[in-house]
Design a protein around this motif. Structure first.
Motif, mmCIF file in Angstrom:
data_model
loop_
_atom_site.group_PDB
_atom_site.id
_atom_site.type_symbol
_atom_site.label_atom_id
_atom_site.label_comp_id
_atom_site.label_asym_id
_atom_site.label_seq_id
_atom_site.Cartn_x
_atom_site.Cartn_y
_atom_site.Cartn_z
ATOM 1 N N HIS A 77 7.977 39.583 -4.060
ATOM 2 C CA HIS A 77 9.104 40.489 -3.847
ATOM 3 C C HIS A 77 9.499 41.091 -5.188
ATOM 4 O O HIS A 77 9.052 40.636 -6.241
ATOM 5 C CB HIS A 77 10.301 39.756 -3.238
ATOM 6 N N ILE A 78 10.382 42.072 -5.139
ATOM 7 C CA ILE A 78 10.838 42.784 -6.335
ATOM 8 C C ILE A 78 12.358 42.660 -6.428
ATOM 9 O O ILE A 78 13.063 42.806 -5.422
ATOM 10 C CB ILE A 78 10.487 44.290 -6.227
ATOM 11 N N ILE A 79 12.861 42.410 -7.638
ATOM 12 C CA ILE A 79 14.292 42.543 -7.900
ATOM 13 C C ILE A 79 14.456 43.355 -9.186
ATOM 14 O O ILE A 79 13.560 43.395 -10.023
ATOM 15 C CB ILE A 79 15.034 41.193 -8.018
ATOM 16 N N THR A 80 15.599 43.985 -9.321
ATOM 17 C CA THR A 80 15.861 44.807 -10.502
ATOM 18 C C THR A 80 16.284 43.918 -11.660
ATOM 19 O O THR A 80 17.198 43.115 -11.523
ATOM 20 C CB THR A 80 16.954 45.831 -10.203
ATOM 21 N N ILE A 134 8.857 38.531 -8.167
ATOM 22 C CA ILE A 134 9.148 37.153 -7.765
ATOM 23 C C ILE A 134 8.135 36.729 -6.698
ATOM 24 O O ILE A 134 7.959 37.407 -5.704
ATOM 25 C CB ILE A 134 10.563 37.026 -7.163
ATOM 26 N N GLU A 135 7.490 35.588 -6.938
ATOM 27 C CA GLU A 135 6.577 35.034 -5.934
ATOM 28 C C GLU A 135 7.387 34.295 -4.881
ATOM 29 O O GLU A 135 8.361 33.613 -5.194
ATOM 30 C CB GLU A 135 5.589 34.072 -6.577
ATOM 31 N N ASN A 136 6.952 34.428 -3.617
ATOM 32 C CA ASN A 136 7.585 33.665 -2.549
ATOM 33 C C ASN A 136 7.386 32.178 -2.809
ATOM 34 O O ASN A 136 6.334 31.758 -3.279
ATOM 35 C CB ASN A 136 6.952 33.996 -1.192
ATOM 36 N N SER A 137 8.399 31.403 -2.519
ATOM 37 C CA SER A 137 8.283 29.953 -2.719
ATOM 38 C C SER A 137 7.800 29.227 -1.470
ATOM 39 O O SER A 137 7.737 28.021 -1.435
ATOM 40 C CB SER A 137 9.632 29.384 -3.166
ATOM 41 N N ASN A 138 7.469 29.983 -0.433
ATOM 42 C CA ASN A 138 7.015 29.370 0.843
ATOM 43 C C ASN A 138 5.626 28.832 0.708
ATOM 44 O O ASN A 138 4.735 29.294 0.186
ATOM 45 C CB ASN A 138 7.062 30.389 1.968
#
Length: 138
Positions: A77-80, A134-138
């Motif tokens: 995912h992406i965050i600013t 950000i890598e998914n933690s699932n």
């Protein structure tokens, strides 16, 4: 562009409550580029009747973020991380378009720029931003 990423981006866009609340639309998305539109409504204005600068920032941040989203693996995912905006003209047009594009990409940081334009292609604002992967933690 990977069709799976395209579909995932559309689903994420359509499931964000804020984007729905302010009535942003995903006009188009392709590798390294996203175009977001938004109607300029009275509810989005500041004291002088122009579109609020925070709303301009939200449109540009969304356009840049979704452009960045097209170049990350499906488990990310992406965050600013940071952004800077130059407001060039007051937003008085009925509809605006945020055009986000990837400028540089690394494994964890993606630099994007986004431009806000009106229906006549006048540039209203310009943003440069860094997006964090950000890598998914699932």
């Amino acid at each position: 562009m990977n069709k799976e990423i395209l579909e995932r981006a559309k689903n994420i866009f359509n499931n964000q409550e804020f984007l729905s609340f302010v009535d942003m639309k995903l006009e188009s998305i392709e590798e390294k580029k996203a175009i977001i539109s938004c109607e300029n409504k009275k509810e989005l204005s500041q004291g002088l009747g122009y579109m609020h600068g925070g709303m301009v920032a939200a449109i540009l941040d969304t356009a840049g973020g979704f452009a960045a989203f097209t170049v990350v693996p499906s488990n990310c995912h992406i965050i600013t991380s940071e952004l800077k905006i130059n407001y060039m003209r007051p937003v008085i047009s009925k509809k605006v378009f945020g055009i986000g594009e990837v400028i540089s990409q690394g494994k964890k940081l993606i630099v994007v720029e986004a431009t806000l334009k009106d229906e006549n292609e006048n540039m209203l604002a310009k943003m440069m931003a860094t997006m964090f992967v950000i890598e998914n933690s699932n």
